[in-house]
Design an enzyme around this catalytic site. Structure first.
Site, PDB file in Angstrom:
ATOM      1  N   SER A   1      40.513  50.468  47.405  1.00  3.67           N
ATOM      2  CA  SER A   1      40.155  49.539  46.328  1.00  3.67           C
ATOM      3  C   SER A   1      39.411  48.310  46.836  1.00  3.67           C
ATOM      4  O   SER A   1      39.892  47.608  47.738  1.00  3.67           O
ATOM      5  CB  SER A   1      41.444  49.098  45.611  1.00  3.67           C
ATOM      6  OG  SER A   1      41.280  47.891  44.913  1.00  3.67           O
ATOM      7  N   THR A   2      38.271  48.046  46.233  1.00  3.42           N
ATOM      8  CA  THR A   2      37.469  46.881  46.616  1.00  3.42           C
ATOM      9  C   THR A   2      38.231  45.573  46.421  1.00  3.42           C
ATOM     10  O   THR A   2      38.268  44.717  47.311  1.00  3.42           O
ATOM     11  CB  THR A   2      36.176  46.827  45.781  1.00  3.42           C
ATOM     12  OG1 THR A   2      36.505  46.973  44.390  1.00  3.42           O
ATOM     13  CG2 THR A   2      35.204  47.918  46.186  1.00  3.42           C
TER      14      THR A   2
END
Length: 199
Positions: free
Chosen positions: A13-14
C-alpha cells in the site's frame, strides 16, 4: 499507563508506506506506543467485490493518488518509484514481518516499503526480503524459516480476519484502544491525539 494504538498496514500500500515513514516520530512526540500489524488488504478487497485496488479500477483516482504520492515524498525528502506491477504481491513480505520479533517488525517493514516505493523493487523477491531482514539485525535464516511455517501462515490469516472483524476496509488504519478507526496517512495525528484522550 501509556496510551497505545494498533497500526494496521498492507506492505503493498502506497499510503501505508507514507504512514510507516511518519508514525514513529509522531507517536514518540505524543508518548503513544505503536503496535505494527501487517495484514493482507487484497483479501478484504475481494470480500468487497474488487479484484484489485480501486486505484487501478478508477483511472482518475489512481492518477490522483500517484500525484499525491509525489507531493508527499517530496515533503518527506524520499524518492518515489512506481513498482511494476502495482500492487505488488505482499504475501511473503507480510509473513516475514509476522515471523520477526515485535521490535524488529517496524525496521523490516520500512525497509520493504523503501525497496518497493523508493527503488521500485519487487517485494515478492526473496533477495529483497533478505535485504530487509538484514537491516533489522535479526538472524536471516531464522526469519526466513519461520515465515514458511504453518504457525506464521495461520497467524497472518488470523490478523487479516481480525482486521476485517474490526471494520478495516483500507490501509493504513489506526485503531485506538476504545475501538475508534482512523483510515489513511493523513489521519495519523488525529488518531494519536485521540489515543491520548484529546478528542
Amino acid at each position: 499507563m501509556q496510551p497505545s494504538v494498533d497500526f494496521w498496514y498492507e506492505l503493498a500500500s502506497t499510503y501505508s508506506f507514507l504512514a510507516a515513514e511518519r508514525i514513529e516520530a509522531l507517536a514518540e512526540e505524543r508518548g503513544v506506543a505503536v503496535r505494527w500489524r501487517p495484514f493482507l488488504l487484497g483479501v478484504i478487497f475481494k470480500a468487497q467485490g474488487y479484484d484489485t485496488t480501486p486505484f487501478n479500477i478508477i483511472e482518475a483516482k489512481g492518477r490522483y493518488m500517484w500525484r499525491d504520492m509525489e507531493r508527499w515524498c517530496d515533503r518527506l525528502g524520499v524518492p518515489l518509484a512506481r513498482p511494476e506491477p502495482f500492487p505488488q504481491n505482499s504475501l511473503l513480505a507480510a509473513r516475514t514481518a509476522l515471523a520477526l520479533p515485535d521490535d524488529a517488525r517496524p525496521e523490516f517493514s520500512k525497509a520493504i516499503f523503501r525497496a518497493e516505493f523508493c527503488e521500485g523493487r519487487s517485494i515478492s523477491d526473496p533477495a529483497v526480503i533478505a535485504d530487509a531482514v538484514r537491516q533489522t539485525g535479526f538472524e536471516l535464516e531464522t526469519a526466513v524459516a519461520a515465515a514458511q511455517t504453518d504457525l506464521v501462515k495461520h497467524a497472518l490469516r488470523k490478523e487479516t480476519d481480525e482486521a476485517q472483524r474490526l471494520g478495516v476496509f483500507g490501509a493504513p488504519t489506526i485503531v485506538t484502544p476504545d475501538g475508534e478507526l482512523f483510515w489513511g496517512n493523513d489521519r495519523l495525528e488525529e488518531a494519536l491525539d485521540w489515543a491520548r484522550g484529546r478528542k
